[in-house]
Design a protein around this motif. Structure first.
Motif, mmCIF file in Angstrom:
data_model
loop_
_atom_site.group_PDB
_atom_site.id
_atom_site.type_symbol
_atom_site.label_atom_id
_atom_site.label_comp_id
_atom_site.label_asym_id
_atom_site.label_seq_id
_atom_site.Cartn_x
_atom_site.Cartn_y
_atom_site.Cartn_z
ATOM 1 N N LEU A 62 -21.405 46.688 40.900
ATOM 2 C CA LEU A 62 -21.106 45.539 38.874
ATOM 3 C C LEU A 62 -21.200 44.844 39.045
ATOM 4 O O LEU A 62 -21.918 43.391 38.772
ATOM 5 N N GLY A 63 -20.428 43.835 39.543
ATOM 6 C CA GLY A 63 -19.549 43.015 39.232
ATOM 7 C C GLY A 63 -20.458 41.453 40.029
ATOM 8 O O GLY A 63 -21.036 40.484 40.374
ATOM 9 N N TRP A 68 -24.653 38.177 41.993
ATOM 10 C CA TRP A 68 -25.747 37.362 42.378
ATOM 11 C C TRP A 68 -27.355 37.043 41.406
ATOM 12 O O TRP A 68 -28.112 36.342 41.270
ATOM 13 N N LEU A 69 -27.910 38.265 40.700
ATOM 14 C CA LEU A 69 -28.487 38.159 39.949
ATOM 15 C C LEU A 69 -28.710 37.080 38.731
ATOM 16 O O LEU A 69 -29.317 36.186 39.085
ATOM 17 N N VAL A 70 -27.377 36.386 38.422
ATOM 18 C CA VAL A 70 -27.004 35.271 37.419
ATOM 19 C C VAL A 70 -27.421 33.845 38.246
ATOM 20 O O VAL A 70 -27.625 32.962 37.934
ATOM 21 N N GLU A 71 -26.757 33.871 39.106
ATOM 22 C CA GLU A 71 -26.717 33.239 40.794
ATOM 23 C C GLU A 71 -27.444 32.595 41.099
ATOM 24 O O GLU A 71 -27.924 31.326 41.850
ATOM 25 N N ALA A 120 -15.202 48.404 31.556
ATOM 26 C CA ALA A 120 -14.565 47.450 30.687
ATOM 27 C C ALA A 120 -13.559 46.679 31.969
ATOM 28 O O ALA A 120 -13.524 45.072 31.173
ATOM 29 N N TYR A 121 -13.774 46.502 32.877
ATOM 30 C CA TYR A 121 -12.546 45.948 33.997
ATOM 31 C C TYR A 121 -13.724 45.428 34.769
ATOM 32 O O TYR A 121 -13.260 44.304 35.844
ATOM 33 N N ALA A 122 -15.241 45.357 35.282
ATOM 34 C CA ALA A 122 -16.412 45.124 36.044
ATOM 35 C C ALA A 122 -16.362 43.117 35.657
ATOM 36 O O ALA A 122 -16.522 42.292 36.897
ATOM 37 N N THR A 266 -28.587 47.309 30.621
ATOM 38 C CA THR A 266 -28.102 48.357 30.474
ATOM 39 C C THR A 266 -26.312 48.593 30.425
ATOM 40 O O THR A 266 -25.604 49.425 29.747
ATOM 41 N N VAL A 267 -26.428 47.842 31.176
ATOM 42 C CA VAL A 267 -24.240 47.398 31.782
ATOM 43 C C VAL A 267 -23.674 46.668 30.103
ATOM 44 O O VAL A 267 -22.582 47.136 30.061
#
Length: 505
Positions: A62-63, A68-71, A120-122, A266-267
């Motif tokens: 997830l992280g 990658w999608l954001v940056e 919670a921790y992603a 979704t996330v």
């Protein structure tokens, strides 16, 4: 004098580990074997390792994927998505777990625990991955594409190797947080070492049994730390020149834009909107939704007072270590600084158990008093203060102190008139980080708080454990509001890397 103070701080940070070792020696090998090599311990070990491995895998996917999608892509609203992906950090994990279990009572399974802790921790993997992406040289990626590599091949062969250190660091944070997590897993009725230690201590006050379980938990933490160092390796990916500062060319997703937006939505929905919707529902429909404003105000005041006291004490303790690490560089200074990080890597329940034992055996009058609770907060959150204090010392030229000394100013006067004003920004940042951490701390507070003392976290825990979600909602809302400043700092794009390091330490 500074060295002696730093040694005292290191000794405080090592107190939980020393307690485990002394307890093991007192019990003896046969006693340790009897308490540790049991079927129950094997079951707890399996549950804990399975949850840690699953959470690390899910959070990494997830992280890194979200980063990658954001940056690196032309995804619409990337800045908004960045803020929303960091925002779940404002929600304590035990609040999210209570929200989920109130909506889906059947979630008390391994799958439910994995879902809650992963959401919670992603952000602990997402944030270092974002920072690493921003530091990559886009020329390498452009060269790889010019050689005919696809976007997936560029990610796998060029970007991912350079993200290794950041991703491993984030994965280590996730693993340590899952090992130490109590509130969320207790609410979901998923047994791990942390919940077992608490149950053992509360049910029978069986010191040796609880301590040996805590010892296994500490060994797991040390194994994770060593594994991260081993996997990180010695290979570096730093460029030899500064290069020209420029933004990378974003990847066009084309037909994949829709699925990417749905995935991020979704996330965000599961990690942020579902818990917030549950809080709203508790207010609107809970039978216990009538707010006791007087109790809320009293609890908030108590929380703020404890957080302010912990911030002052912890920052004061961080000063000699941070100063020594910069002004007296050497093996001793490095050892003393690293020791404080070991204390914070120990789960909160182990720190609390150690201080309970020490206070009962050596200073019975201090048991369940505010000083012992503040000492626990200091052990847990010292690195948050040391990171920012050290950064402030590094940015403070020693020439100012030398000039004052040459003018005949005494050491106390130099400290008050020259040193502290220069360090004020770092001291303030460290105090703020500790303050925000204490506001949502649950485990140590449950074991060490004086009788009758309630914080926002413990009041929420008491109400939600009794299924009085309406009564618990106001405390959760105040905690979220007080935690929001940390989220704002993390979601910005500034150059304050040391503050960001402190928030995720």
């Amino acid at each position: 004098m500074t060295v002696l103070l730093a040694v005292a701080v290191a000794a405080l940070a090592l107190l939980p580990l020393a307690h485990i070792v002394v307890a093991a020696v007192d019990v003896g090998w046969s006693g340790v074997a009897e308490l540790v090599f049991r079927r129950r311990v094997a079951d707890l070990l399996g549950n804990t390792l399975r949850l840690v491995a699953g959470a690390v895998a899910v959070c990494t996917v997830l992280g890194v994927g979200a980063a990658w999608l954001v940056e690196r892509t032309a995804l619409p609203g990337r800045r908004v998505w960045h803020v929303l992906l960091v925002a779940p950090l404002a929600l304590p994990a035990f609040v999210s777990s209570s929200a989920w279990i109130s909506l889906l009572p059947g979630l008390d399974t391994y799958g439910g625990a994995l879902l809650v802790v992963s959401l919670a921790y992603a952000p602990f993997v997402y944030l270092p991955a974002v920072a690493a992406f921003r530091g990559l040289d886009p020329a390498l990626e452009e060269t790889a594409r010019g050689l005919g590599l696809s976007s997936w091949a560029v990610f796998r062969r060029v970007q991912l190797p350079q993200l290794r250190v950041a991703v491993l660091g984030g994965a280590l944070l996730v693993a340590l947080h899952v090992l130490a997590e109590f509130g969320a897993l207790a609410m979901l009725r998923y047994p791990t070492f942390t919940t077992a230690v608490y149950d053992q201590y509360r049910a029978t006050f069986n010191g040796p049994a609880a301590t040996m379980l805590a010892g296994v938990l500490v060994l797991l933490c040390l194994v994770l730390l060593l594994a991260e160092i081993r996997l990180r390796g010695a290979r570096g990916y730093a460029r030899t020149g500064a290069g020209a500062a420029r933004s990378p060319r974003p990847v066009r997703l084309g037909l994949l834009t829709g699925p990417a937006l749905v995935a991020l939505a979704t996330v965000v929905g599961l990690s942020l909107l579902v818990p917030l919707a549950a809080l709203v529902s508790w207010f609107a429909t809970g039978t216990s939704a009538r707010v006791d404003w007087a109790a809320l105000a009293t609890t908030t005041g108590t929380t703020l007072a404890l957080a302010a006291g912990a911030a002052a004490v912890t920052t004061a303790l961080a000063l000699p270590t941070g100063w020594l690490a910069v002004r007296r560089r050497g093996p001793l200074a490095t050892l003393l600084e690293r020791t404080t990080y070991l204390g914070s890597a120990v789960p909160a329940i182990v720190v609390a158990l150690a201080l309970v034992t020490v206070s009962i055996r050596l200073l019975p009058g201090l048991y369940q008093t505010v000083p012992v609770l503040l000492a626990a907060y200091a052990v847990l959150f010292l690195p948050r203060a040391i990171v920012t204090v050290r950064a402030a010392v590094e940015q403070s030229p020693p020439v100012h102190d030398d000039v004052a000394a040459s003018l005949g100013v005494s050491s106390p006067a130099r400290l008050w008139r020259v040193t502290l004003p220069l360090l004020a920004p770092g001291i303030g940042a460290g105090a703020a980080l500790v303050f925000l951490a204490v506001v949502t701390e649950l485990t140590a507070t449950l074991l060490l708080a004086p009788t009758g003392t309630e914080t926002l976290a413990t009041a929420f825990w008491s109400a939600s454990s009794a299924l009085e979600y309406g009564a618990a909602a106001p405390y959760a809302v105040v905690m979220v509001l007080l935690s929001a400043p940390a989220t704002v700092l993390l979601s910005r794009d500034p150059s304050s890397r040391d503050v960001r390091r402190g928030l995720t330490t």
